[in-house]
Each structure stands twice: as C-alpha cells, then as structure tokens.
Design an enzyme around this catalytic site. Sequence first.
Site, PDB file in Angstrom:
ATOM      1  N   TRP A  11       0.973  -1.037  -0.070  1.00  0.00           N
ATOM      2  CA  TRP A  11      -0.289  -0.043  -0.068  1.00  0.00           C
ATOM      3  C   TRP A  11       0.935   1.409  -0.123  1.00  0.00           C
ATOM      4  CZ3 TRP A  11      -3.547   1.983  -2.262  1.00  0.00           C
ATOM      5  CH2 TRP A  11      -4.524   2.904  -1.517  1.00  0.00           C
ATOM      6  N   GLY A  12       2.084   1.183   0.586  1.00  0.00           N
ATOM      7  CA  GLY A  12       2.946   2.394   0.688  1.00  0.00           C
ATOM      8  C   GLY A  12       3.098   2.597  -0.698  1.00  0.00           C
ATOM      9  N   TYR A  50       5.264  -6.875  -4.256  1.00  0.00           N
ATOM     10  CA  TYR A  50       3.678  -6.826  -3.930  1.00  0.00           C
ATOM     11  C   TYR A  50       3.003  -6.278  -5.074  1.00  0.00           C
ATOM     12  CZ  TYR A  50       5.443  -6.640   0.934  1.00  0.00           C
ATOM     13  OH  TYR A  50       6.037  -7.093   2.216  1.00  0.00           O
ATOM     14  N   SER A 134      -9.918   0.102  -1.149  1.00  0.00           N
ATOM     15  CA  SER A 134      -8.722   0.187  -2.154  1.00  0.00           C
ATOM     16  C   SER A 134      -7.838  -0.984  -1.974  1.00  0.00           C
ATOM     17  CB  SER A 134      -8.050   1.385  -1.742  1.00  0.00           C
ATOM     18  OG  SER A 134      -7.630   1.653  -0.477  1.00  0.00           O
ATOM     19  N   LYS A 187     -14.377  -3.806   9.516  1.00  0.00           N
ATOM     20  CA  LYS A 187     -14.574  -4.324   8.035  1.00  0.00           C
ATOM     21  C   LYS A 187     -13.333  -5.585   7.693  1.00  0.00           C
ATOM     22  CE  LYS A 187     -10.838  -2.629   5.626  1.00  0.00           C
ATOM     23  NZ  LYS A 187      -9.826  -3.141   4.646  1.00  0.00           N
ATOM     24  N   ARG A 251      -6.604  -9.997   1.347  1.00  0.00           N
ATOM     25  CA  ARG A 251      -5.983 -10.786   2.349  1.00  0.00           C
ATOM     26  C   ARG A 251      -6.844 -11.357   3.390  1.00  0.00           C
ATOM     27  NH1 ARG A 251      -2.118  -6.533   1.411  1.00  0.00           N
ATOM     28  NH2 ARG A 251      -2.743  -5.690   3.407  1.00  0.00           N
TER      29      ARG A 251
END
Length: 333
Positions: A11-12, A50, A134, A187, A251
């Site tokens: 994500w980064g 990733y 996202s 979530k 995940r």
Amino acid sequence: MRIHVLGAGAWGTAVAIAAARHPARHAVTLFARRDEQVSALRAEGGNSRYLPGVVFPDGLQVSPWRDLAPNEAELTIVATPTSALRGQLGELAQLTHPVAWLCKGFEAESGFMPHEVQQAVAPQLQGGALTGPSFALEVAQGKPAALVAASAHAEVRERLVQAFHGASLRIYGNEDVVGAEVGGAVKNVMAIAAGFSDGLELGMNARAALLTRGLAEMTRLGQALGAHTDTFMGLSGMGDLVLTATGNLSRNRNVGLQLAQGRSLDAILQQLGHVAEGVYSCETVVARARRLGVELPIAEAVWALLSGRLKAADVVGVLMGREPKPEHPTTLP
C-alpha cells in the site's frame, strides 16, 4: 509538493506511485528500511514482490530510511502496520506539516485506534487517515478508486486532496476520523467472516445477511465511540466492507476462505506473506466493544474461531442459534 512515504510495502508503494503520477508532478520519495529492499526497488524500477507488473513513474525516488530528513517534506504518509505506528509517530512528533497514516486496525496493547495513538505520542501533530475501499495493486495500476481523507484538521484533508485527487483517484474529505477508523478496522474482521462463509459454500443469501449485520455491528461500535452514523454509509464504512469482504485480492477474506478449508491459522499466515490486519485487530475490537457494552456477535465468533475456542463446524450454529431480535431496536422510555 514534496511528499515522503514511509514504508515500501504494497500500500505504501501504491500510494507513492499514485502521488508521483499526479499531474501536479509532486516530488515523491519512497523510504524503505532495508538496504537490500532499496537496491531491489531501484534495480527493478518497481516493487515486483507486492505489485507485479507495475513500473515506477518518472520522478519517484527510492531512498533508505537512514536518509530520511522529515522536515524537508510538505506531506508525510506513514505506511507502516498499526503495530509500528506508535514508534513511527513518536519519531515524527515535532513535524509542523500534515501527516497521514494508511494503517487500519486497533493497537493490540492499548486498544487504541490510530488517531488515539497519535494523540498519545504526538498530540501536536496535524494528523489524519487516508482510508477507504482500495486494493493496492489496482491503485498502482491506475484503475479508478475513491478514498477518504479523514481528519479533524482542515489542512490535513486539503493537503491529501492536493496530493492525490485526480483522473483515476477521487479523494473525499471527512472530519469524522473516529468513524473512518472504526470502519477500517471492523471491516477486516467481517471480511474474515465473509471468506469463511464463502469457503463453506453457504451461499449468497448467507453472505448478504452477514455483510448487512456486519455493517450493523460496525455502526454500533462506532456510535459508542462517538462516530457519526452517516460515515458508515460511505466509502470508509460500507464501501470498504464490500470490497474487502468480496474481492479476491483481499488478504482478510483469503484468511477466512482457508480457515473454512481446515487449515491452521499459523500455516495460513506463513503462506500469506502479507499483513492481514483483521487477524491482529479482532481480539482488540471485541475487547473494546465489551468494555463499552456493545454487542458484536459476528466479531465475537470470528475471534473465537481465530483463537481456537470455537471449531469451524460450530460457527454457523452459534450465529444462527441466537435469540430473535428486531432489526432496528428502539430504546423505550
């Protein structure tokens, strides 16, 4: 704008790519902790571990963590897991420009949400969360998405909009950082439950019921913590829940699918190779709800399953065997 992204996970890296691709031609630096990771990212011109197949845009710089000069940025994005947020924000405590974090979950030791961690270790920071539905790979690929800049500080919300809002990424401001963070944490737990349900082939009716009641649990906990109800009807509530609970890139959903196949949690996490925040935050979500007197039967069942106190074969019976109740209970005078 000079933007620092601290953490070169999925994500980064995706967020750094999105900022570097922006028409405003931001000067973006992605910082990685390990020298070998820096070397690999530079050599590949991407992050194949990733984000396979995604090439870094021109202008995206990759640097080792030791070269970080925090005061040189105009916006700092912290892309560490929730478990590392406290230490990272402590190192950034004196910054005067906006700081945003990407993690979703509750800190295990304290039970704090990310903004509460920030208030505890760096109260003077202007901070907030960049959150919402996202998947990192899709954002890195430039596919359309919408996120929430959640902060009590207008400057944080505005800086995040300036950094990321564009043709493929819409950014919506929201002052309700509590609601946004509750949604982002709960979530993940519900996604494990949804994956478990689908793995058992319980059907689409069961999935619809589970997600609807999961949203109700999320909303109840959020209200008890001071969030606005409307937040849970938005991107960081319903939007993030639907994506994480049904998307094949999730995940947390994958953890649930494999638990339904009878695999051990340890084996699942070892194979996964990524952080599944729902596994680590589930116990804390349940504990905080109990302290507030908030009933979260789905989250309770997920935690009992993860901790080995409930067998996979018994989960459905426990949830379906509960006493009937009104869908929207009212408080009588």
